[in-house]
Design a protein around this motif. Sequence first.
Motif, PDB file in Angstrom:
ATOM      1  N   GLU A 292      15.559  51.930 -37.761  1.00 14.01           N
ATOM      2  CA  GLU A 292      14.759  51.056 -36.913  1.00 14.01           C
ATOM      3  C   GLU A 292      13.300  51.493 -36.854  1.00 14.01           C
ATOM      4  O   GLU A 292      12.408  50.671 -36.695  1.00 14.01           O
ATOM      5  N   LEU A 293      13.077  52.801 -36.949  1.00 15.78           N
ATOM      6  CA  LEU A 293      11.713  53.321 -36.820  1.00 15.78           C
ATOM      7  C   LEU A 293      11.615  54.661 -37.512  1.00 15.78           C
ATOM      8  O   LEU A 293      12.506  55.504 -37.391  1.00 15.78           O
ATOM      9  N   CYS A 313      11.644  57.092 -24.377  1.00 15.29           N
ATOM     10  CA  CYS A 313      10.723  57.921 -25.157  1.00 15.29           C
ATOM     11  C   CYS A 313      11.446  59.180 -25.615  1.00 15.29           C
ATOM     12  O   CYS A 313      12.540  59.501 -25.151  1.00 15.29           O
ATOM     13  N   ASP A 328       6.755  56.936 -27.654  1.00  9.90           N
ATOM     14  CA  ASP A 328       7.588  55.850 -27.145  1.00  9.90           C
ATOM     15  C   ASP A 328       8.364  55.254 -28.325  1.00  9.90           C
ATOM     16  O   ASP A 328       8.206  55.683 -29.469  1.00  9.90           O
ATOM     17  N   HIS A 330       7.961  52.652 -29.879  1.00 10.03           N
ATOM     18  CA  HIS A 330       7.136  51.929 -30.842  1.00 10.03           C
ATOM     19  C   HIS A 330       6.417  52.909 -31.773  1.00 10.03           C
ATOM     20  O   HIS A 330       5.653  52.499 -32.635  1.00 10.03           O
ATOM     21  N   ASN A 332       4.222  55.180 -30.748  1.00 11.78           N
ATOM     22  CA  ASN A 332       2.910  55.542 -30.236  1.00 11.78           C
ATOM     23  C   ASN A 332       2.931  56.933 -29.618  1.00 11.78           C
ATOM     24  O   ASN A 332       3.776  57.246 -28.796  1.00 11.78           O
TER      25      ASN A 332
END
Length: 354
Positions: A292-293, A313, A328, A330, A332
């Motif tokens: 996913e990331l 987070c 987090d 996303h 960041n």
Amino acid sequence: MHKKLYVLCKTAFSDIGEKVMSIMRSDVLKETGSKVVYSAKNKKGFYGLFLSDGTQKALELPSLFGNDCITPVFSPNGTDILYSEHNGNNFELVQFNLLTNKIKRLTYSDQDNYAPVWAKNGRRIAWCRVPIKEYKFANLAEIFVSEWPSFKERKLTNNSRMDSYPVFSQCGNYIITESGKVDELFGLFMVDWAAREIPLVYDPQHYGNGIPDVYKDYVVYEKCSKNNPGFFNICVINKNQPEQIIIETEWQTPCNPSPRFSPHGDKIACHRKNNGGTQIVILSFKNKLKEELVIGSDQSQLYLPRWNRDGRCIAVEDRRKQRIIIFDLHGNSRKLIRRYRGQRFMEIYNFDIF
């Protein structure tokens, strides 16, 4: 999981002088009400415990012996911190209460006590005890436990293997631990509160399995083969059917991924070496470990992700710049904590996020 280095390293890291990146929104620690505890070098030259919630300068917590402190971990309700502090001869287990600021020594031994963990309901604790810096005695390393808040230590494991990385089941009635001979491949064992030991995934003639984490009946861990012991995949099994691997990656990454379930069990965070760098990878458990990331670049050296309690987070160790970074979901970056102590003994954590 293969010929583990049995040494407590004391690598001192100097402060990093670079500027923190500008942040458009408020700090993620403030946003989530999270706090981080970590081991860092203090003014006296020892590694003390520091607490940060993103609202002010990190606070150094009082210590018992005025010596090196390692492996801090928050209680499930965030009111207590268990950690290990060196008393001049060995590491002892210590409790610090954040509400009263009181410190209590828990263990009295001539061996190193480190890496405590809590049951999810906060009613039991477990930790590792090892002979001090003696490789030839490494197979004597055992898991000790106690009820909580009453403390009466008890040896849970008693074998000729090195036991490490204990994690509690969801109900807290047993632990899953990595175990094996120090010169062989390790495996996973399930040990109930009555000290009955059951091999879960143990096949040292073919595979090494270790660094487990648990969500309900599922166990995530890392796996390598005897023919390629330095390269790892991530696997998930159901503890009730351990012979059947539910999901396995095809990474063969040349580093221990150290996977961790998110608090809700829907994601798994780990680190993976790729193109010379080490990145943090967030996987979807529901989608069969779909990525996913990915956080980091080819130059990154990001390791050991730890989720905060609501899963919004993660904190990670940046080994290239010797600091902790908070991300987090996303990707960041928000909070950079410097002077962090990088502990190289069995990949243990020297920080925790609540």
